[in-house]
Design an enzyme around this catalytic site. Structure first.
Site, mmCIF file in Angstrom:
data_model
loop_
_atom_site.group_PDB
_atom_site.id
_atom_site.type_symbol
_atom_site.label_atom_id
_atom_site.label_comp_id
_atom_site.label_asym_id
_atom_site.label_seq_id
_atom_site.Cartn_x
_atom_site.Cartn_y
_atom_site.Cartn_z
ATOM 1 C CG ASP A 105 -7.658 8.728 -0.213
ATOM 2 O OD1 ASP A 105 -6.571 8.948 -0.792
ATOM 3 O OD2 ASP A 105 -7.763 8.694 1.038
ATOM 4 C CG HIS A 110 -0.470 9.372 7.511
ATOM 5 N ND1 HIS A 110 0.570 10.194 7.894
ATOM 6 C CD2 HIS A 110 0.100 8.382 6.772
ATOM 7 C CE1 HIS A 110 1.716 9.731 7.409
ATOM 8 N NE2 HIS A 110 1.461 8.632 6.731
HETATM 9 O O1 RIB Z 1 -0.236 11.414 3.159
HETATM 10 C C1 RIB Z 1 -1.077 10.537 3.858
HETATM 11 C C2 RIB Z 1 -2.485 10.621 3.331
HETATM 12 O O2 RIB Z 1 -2.511 10.239 1.945
HETATM 13 C C3 RIB Z 1 -3.449 9.648 4.030
HETATM 14 O O3 RIB Z 1 -4.736 10.178 4.019
HETATM 15 C C4 RIB Z 1 -3.386 8.424 3.161
HETATM 16 O O4 RIB Z 1 -4.567 7.622 3.258
HETATM 17 C C5 RIB Z 1 -3.314 9.061 1.790
HETATM 18 O O5 RIB Z 1 -4.632 9.414 1.415
HETATM 19 CA CA CA Z 2 -6.575 8.818 3.082
#
Ligand code: RIB
Ligand code: CA
Length: 299
Positions: free
Chosen positions: A13, A236
């Protein structure tokens, strides 16, 4: 003789850290990106798909891009986190100047099924957004659970959440999908906030990493400074990809994971006493991971 590259479908996303994950993927000869599938999350799916198309052009990637779910399985879509990823989902960087092709034919979950069935035992699904596409693929073709090489998911939180005190954003965006994906009998590794939080790219490191990293992380890092007093931003999604190539940077355990789907704790992931055990990366060498990321993407 190096082993043949691992085939990867990236369900994403984009999203600033998603963009950095693509930058890492591009630099890895041991990972071959066979498809990108998009999902709502950091923005609506039209925007995340446009961003994936833009990133493909900007980074010189060649994988097909298939649009996926616009909403969760069974609840309305929540608001986009524009305060974190910007109005355009990519830190509000300038997206002009690139001619974008339309998305490739085929719905995301259908293409996941087709590619996995065509490459039995060879494809790793890496999900770094809400898990709606993976849940739809499982519902339509439960056999893929036996055909994937593995499933790696950036999601969940056991100590504390980010979108609420209890829930991590990807799981919170579609708790029902996460519950179905985590219960399926496939080889799954969860990369929760407990492992990703220490993976902080400092502002100085971002600045030194070149124009693209500096520009795409500027707004994202400002959000971390505002909301968490952090000097930098958290990688992340990059951590999820690096768990494939540098597992030694993580500590893991195995346990079933349950997902809360109702009430104020919706989206919370908790250790369960029964159910399908999954691999859970509970800790990471954050500085070591960030150093590996920077060395890998360096020109
Ligand atoms: O909580 C972090 C996640 O949520 C990551 O994948 C960030 O891109 C959002 O999608
Ligand atoms: Ca993400």
């Amino acid at each position: 003789m190096s082993a043949s590259p691992r085939l990867v479908i990236l369900d994403t996303d984009p999203g600033v850290d998603d963009a950095l994950a693509l930058l890492y993927l591009r630099a890895r000869p041991d990972l071959r990106l066979v498809a990108i599938t998009t999902v709502f999350g950091n923005a609506d799916v039209e925007t995340t798909t446009r961003n994936a198309l833009w990133l493909r052009a900007r980074l010189g990637l060649s994988a097909p891009i298939h649009r996926g779910a616009a909403t969760p399985l069974s609840r309305p879509r929540g608001p986009s986190p524009v305060h974190v990823h910007g109005d355009n989902g990519l830190g509000d960087i300038d997206l002009s100047g690139l001619d974008l092709a339309p998305p490739d034919n085929g719905e995301a979950h259908e293409r996941i099924i087709e590619i996995v069935r065509a490459n039995p035992g060879a494809v790793t699904l890496v999900a770094i957004g809400p898990l709606t596409n993976l849940a739809l693929a499982l519902r339509a073709a439960p056999d893929i659970a036996d055909l994937v090489a593995g499933v790696t998911i950036m999601g969940g939180a056991f100590e504390r959440g980010n979108i609420t005190p209890y829930a991590e954003a990807n799981v919170h965006n579609d708790p029902e999908a996460a519950a179905e994906v985590l219960a399926a009998p496939w080889p799954l590794t969860l990369v929760p906030l407990d492992a990703t939080r220490p993976c902080v790219l400092s502002s100085a490191q971002a600045f030194a990493a070149g124009d693209f990293v500096r520009e795409v992380t500027r707004g994202y890092a400002a959000a971390y400074a505002r909301h968490e007093g952090l000097n930098g931003c958290v990688l992340h999604d990059v951590a999820a990809l690096i768990s494939l190539t540098r597992p030694q940077l993580f500590a893991s355990r195995r346990a079933p994971v349950a997902v809360t789907t109702h009430g104020e704790r919706a989206g919370q992931t908790v250790w369960a006493l029964e159910g399908t055990p999954v691999g859970i990366l509970i800790e990471a060498d954050g500085p070591g991971l960030v150093e590996h990321f920077l060395r890998t993407i360096a020109p």
